[in-house]
Design an enzyme around this catalytic site. Structure first.
Site, mmCIF file in Angstrom:
data_model
loop_
_atom_site.group_PDB
_atom_site.id
_atom_site.type_symbol
_atom_site.label_atom_id
_atom_site.label_comp_id
_atom_site.label_asym_id
_atom_site.label_seq_id
_atom_site.Cartn_x
_atom_site.Cartn_y
_atom_site.Cartn_z
ATOM 1 C CE1 TYR A 153 -2.147 3.430 2.334
ATOM 2 C CE2 TYR A 153 -3.476 2.778 0.446
ATOM 3 C CZ TYR A 153 -3.146 3.698 1.431
ATOM 4 O OH TYR A 153 -3.821 4.898 1.499
ATOM 5 C CE LYS A 157 -2.544 6.901 -1.795
ATOM 6 N NZ LYS A 157 -3.730 7.222 -2.626
HETATM 7 N N1 NAD Z 1 -8.879 6.652 4.951
HETATM 8 C C1 NAD Z 1 -7.745 7.236 5.319
HETATM 9 O O1 NAD Z 1 -7.408 7.321 6.526
HETATM 10 C C2 NAD Z 1 -6.835 7.825 4.276
HETATM 11 C C3 NAD Z 1 -5.729 8.555 4.717
HETATM 12 C C4 NAD Z 1 -4.872 9.093 3.756
HETATM 13 C C5 NAD Z 1 -5.142 8.924 2.405
HETATM 14 N N2 NAD Z 1 -6.215 8.221 2.007
HETATM 15 C C6 NAD Z 1 -6.433 8.086 0.563
HETATM 16 O O2 NAD Z 1 -7.710 8.655 0.262
HETATM 17 C C7 NAD Z 1 -8.303 7.985 -0.854
HETATM 18 C C8 NAD Z 1 -9.704 7.552 -0.487
HETATM 19 O O3 NAD Z 1 -9.583 6.722 0.634
HETATM 20 P P1 NAD Z 1 -10.897 6.221 1.412
HETATM 21 O O4 NAD Z 1 -10.529 6.040 2.844
HETATM 22 O O5 NAD Z 1 -12.039 7.090 1.046
HETATM 23 O O6 NAD Z 1 -11.092 4.769 0.760
HETATM 24 P P2 NAD Z 1 -12.427 4.055 0.269
HETATM 25 O O7 NAD Z 1 -12.063 2.629 0.040
HETATM 26 O O8 NAD Z 1 -13.563 4.367 1.177
HETATM 27 O O9 NAD Z 1 -12.715 4.774 -1.130
HETATM 28 C C9 NAD Z 1 -12.005 4.441 -2.285
HETATM 29 C C10 NAD Z 1 -12.969 4.531 -3.463
HETATM 30 O O10 NAD Z 1 -12.263 4.165 -4.647
HETATM 31 C C11 NAD Z 1 -13.076 3.276 -5.377
HETATM 32 N N3 NAD Z 1 -12.250 2.370 -6.187
HETATM 33 C C12 NAD Z 1 -11.446 1.381 -5.746
HETATM 34 N N4 NAD Z 1 -10.907 0.729 -6.779
HETATM 35 C C13 NAD Z 1 -11.377 1.327 -7.914
HETATM 36 C C14 NAD Z 1 -11.191 1.122 -9.294
HETATM 37 N N5 NAD Z 1 -10.418 0.127 -9.744
HETATM 38 N N6 NAD Z 1 -11.844 1.920 -10.164
HETATM 39 C C15 NAD Z 1 -12.654 2.915 -9.723
HETATM 40 N N7 NAD Z 1 -12.875 3.169 -8.415
HETATM 41 C C16 NAD Z 1 -12.235 2.376 -7.533
HETATM 42 C C17 NAD Z 1 -13.860 2.486 -4.328
HETATM 43 O O11 NAD Z 1 -15.025 1.912 -4.903
HETATM 44 C C18 NAD Z 1 -14.155 3.563 -3.315
HETATM 45 O O12 NAD Z 1 -15.371 4.214 -3.593
HETATM 46 C C19 NAD Z 1 -7.371 6.822 -1.192
HETATM 47 O O13 NAD Z 1 -6.570 7.173 -2.297
HETATM 48 C C20 NAD Z 1 -6.499 6.665 0.060
HETATM 49 O O14 NAD Z 1 -5.220 6.166 -0.264
HETATM 50 C C21 NAD Z 1 -7.080 7.660 2.899
HETATM 51 C C1 LIG Z 2 -4.767 -3.859 16.725
HETATM 52 C C2 LIG Z 2 -4.129 -2.645 17.361
HETATM 53 C C3 LIG Z 2 -2.609 -2.711 17.262
HETATM 54 C C4 LIG Z 2 -4.671 -1.373 16.719
HETATM 55 O O1 LIG Z 2 -4.210 -0.244 17.430
HETATM 56 C C5 LIG Z 2 -4.255 -1.277 15.237
HETATM 57 C C6 LIG Z 2 -4.678 0.045 14.620
HETATM 58 C C7 LIG Z 2 -4.454 0.030 13.090
HETATM 59 C C8 LIG Z 2 -5.543 -0.815 12.426
HETATM 60 C C9 LIG Z 2 -4.430 1.479 12.576
HETATM 61 C C10 LIG Z 2 -3.323 2.297 13.269
HETATM 62 C C11 LIG Z 2 -2.857 3.366 12.279
HETATM 63 C C12 LIG Z 2 -3.831 3.215 11.109
HETATM 64 C C13 LIG Z 2 -3.376 3.757 9.745
HETATM 65 C C14 LIG Z 2 -3.085 5.274 9.803
HETATM 66 O O2 LIG Z 2 -4.194 5.954 10.399
HETATM 67 C C15 LIG Z 2 -2.895 5.852 8.442
HETATM 68 C C16 LIG Z 2 -3.278 5.237 7.308
HETATM 69 C C17 LIG Z 2 -2.933 5.870 5.994
HETATM 70 C C18 LIG Z 2 -4.107 5.844 5.002
HETATM 71 O O3 LIG Z 2 -3.622 6.192 3.717
HETATM 72 C C19 LIG Z 2 -4.766 4.494 4.916
HETATM 73 C C20 LIG Z 2 -5.159 3.967 6.295
HETATM 74 C C21 LIG Z 2 -3.949 3.918 7.275
HETATM 75 C C22 LIG Z 2 -2.948 2.907 6.747
HETATM 76 C C23 LIG Z 2 -4.489 3.506 8.693
HETATM 77 C C24 LIG Z 2 -4.958 2.047 8.704
HETATM 78 C C25 LIG Z 2 -5.306 1.527 10.107
HETATM 79 C C26 LIG Z 2 -4.129 1.710 11.081
HETATM 80 C C27 LIG Z 2 -2.942 0.882 10.641
#
Ligand code: NAD
Ligand SMILES: CC(C)[C@@H](O)CC[C@@H](C)[C@H]1CC[C@H]2[C@@H]3[C@H](O)C=C4C[C@@H](O)CC[C@]4(C)[C@H]3CC[C@]12C
Length: 363
Positions: A153, A157
């Site tokens: 992952y 990214k």
């Molecule tokens: N959730 C977090 O904490 C977090 C933190 C930092 C960055 N991000 C980034 O933000 C973005 C959105 O994350 P999220 O948490 O909303 O995830 P999410 O899984 O809720 O949303 C991702 C969306 O992308 C769509 N998708 C996946 N594969 C696809 C494909 N092949 N074609 C078209 N659509 C597709 C999914 O259907 C979904 O609606 C991601 O790029 C993720 O890396 C998320």
């Molecule tokens: C089971 C315990 C050890 C529990 O504390 C695990 C928590 C773990 C699932 C989360 C801790 C940190 C999270 C990640 C972080 O918030 C940032 C992220 C970047 C974003 O791009 C995607 C999600 C994630 C990787 C997020 C995922 C869950 C954690 C690893």
């Protein structure tokens, strides 16, 4: 910038839905919004009665022709689509195909069809925590840090972000330069956060208790989904006027959410919903957590032919949770006037209300 047609690959996801609603509420020049996603949500239907033309397109970012068809004619693309998998649900190949090749397809679609502005949702994980467990304490976009990744992952990214930033300045159809920008949210929380829902259900199964696994001293930066969405809308709005300053830049997403351990931060929302976190320090020694995480990884591998076993605890999530990663920056404020739209108190209240709704919807 005149009338705006925006495209949003991933617009039905956790972040994507908030970006879609924020655009419709706060971008007065928006005349058309195209939501491109593998899985279209039923909530989209309610958006089609407003003044903005909302088009939902079911498609796959790994299919270049589908992306090009969806992007053609748009002014700006906000690319939030991605496979956010750190639990071993998808193969490394699939993660790469969606997050890297999919992003390349979005870039090429902008170039081929003449869309000049691209906003990409990157991640804090492009920076860290790295495989060496080095803390990143109150860092910013310029803080030196050895970004070394092995997990699919963060690798995907980092590659995708680099593609986006390197594409800045390419000539698009019609001869104008492509202007790109990448936003790096830390751990996003708020309405629709699946992992928060999982923790809540885990606590209900354990009699209203969660057990501390990570020291309270290990701080993790978190940011409210509404503020992340707002930053995306602001960048999409300002990128044209401030192309020379913002083009090819990365910005951490931040707000006033407090610095706490991942578990303590979650309890800000789960405690008012009746859960309690047992232990002022981790109940298990770290070596035992490492063993249990490795056991989970082994079980996932053994069971894969039969079923998907993907628990929260695995070697990667344990390492990330156990490494301080917090940001302190004002680059977004300096470059395009970003100020959080939602206070910490408002973000907390909205998230608590959502978790409480999870309880009633799951009964
Ligand atoms: N959730 C977090 O904490 C977090 C933190 C930092 C960055 N991000 C980034 O933000 C973005 C959105 O994350 P999220 O948490 O909303 O995830 P999410 O899984 O809720 O949303 C991702 C969306 O992308 C769509 N998708 C996946 N594969 C696809 C494909 N092949 N074609 C078209 N659509 C597709 C999914 O259907 C979904 O609606 C991601 O790029 C993720 O890396 C998320
Ligand atoms: C089971 C315990 C050890 C529990 O504390 C695990 C928590 C773990 C699932 C989360 C801790 C940190 C999270 C990640 C972080 O918030 C940032 C992220 C970047 C974003 O791009 C995607 C999600 C994630 C990787 C997020 C995922 C869950 C954690 C690893």
């Amino acid at each position: 910038m005149g009338q705006v047609a925006a495209g949003n690959p991933g617009g039905c996801g956790f972040l994507g839905e908030h970006v879609v609603r924020m655009l419709l509420q706060r971008e007065p020049r928006l005349c058309e919004l195209r939501i491109f996603d593998l899985h279209l949500g039923p909530w989209l239907d309610e958006l089609k009665t407003g003044p903005v033309r909302v088009t939902a397109i079911q498609g796959d970012v790994t299919q270049a022709h589908e992306v090009a068809a969806a992007v053609a004619g748009t002014h700006v693309v906000i690319h939030t689509a991605g496979l956010v998998d750190v639990f071993g649900k998808a193969s490394p190949e699939t993660i790469h195909e969606v997050n890297v090749q999919g992003t390349q397809n979005v870039i090429e679609a902008c170039v081929q069809t003449g869309t000049q502005f691209l906003v990409y949702t990157s991640s804090m994980e492009v920076v860290g925590p790295n495989v060496k467990g080095h803390p990143f304490y109150r860092g910013n976009e310029d803080t030196p840090y050895e970004a070394v990744h092995r997990h699919p992952y963060p690798c995907s990214k980092a590659l995708a972000e680099r593609l986006v930033l390197e594409a800045n300045g390419r000539k698009v159809r019609g001869g104008l330069p492509l202007v790109t920008c990448a936003l790096r949210p830390t751990g996003i929380y708020g309405e629709g956060h699946q992992i928060m829902r999982d923790f809540y259900h885990q606590g209900l199964r354990l009699g209203g208790r969660l057990f501390r696994a990570i020291p309270a001293s290990v701080e993790h930066g978190r940011v409210y989904v509404g503020n992340v969405a707002w930053m995306h809308v602001l960048v999409a709005r300002e990128l044209e006027q401030r192309a020379a300053l913002m083009g090819g830049q990365v910005y951490f997403c931040y707000d006033k959410s407090p610095y706490k351990s991942y578990e303590d931060f979650n309890m800000e929302f789960l405690r008012p919903c009746g859960l309690r976190l047992v232990g002022t320090r981790p109940l298990l020694p770290y070596w035992l957590l490492v063993f249990l995480a490795a056991l989970n990884a082994l079980l996932q591998w053994l069971l894969r032919p039969l079923l998907l076993y993907a628990p929260l605890l695995n070697p990667y999530t344990l390492a990330v949770a156990n490494t301080t990663f917090t940001v302190s920056t004002n680059k977004a404020q300096r470059h395009f006037g970003y100020e959080p739209l939602f206070s910490w108190e408002d973000s907390r209240t909205r998230t608590i209300r959502w978790v409480q709704g999870v309880e009633s919807s799951s009964q």
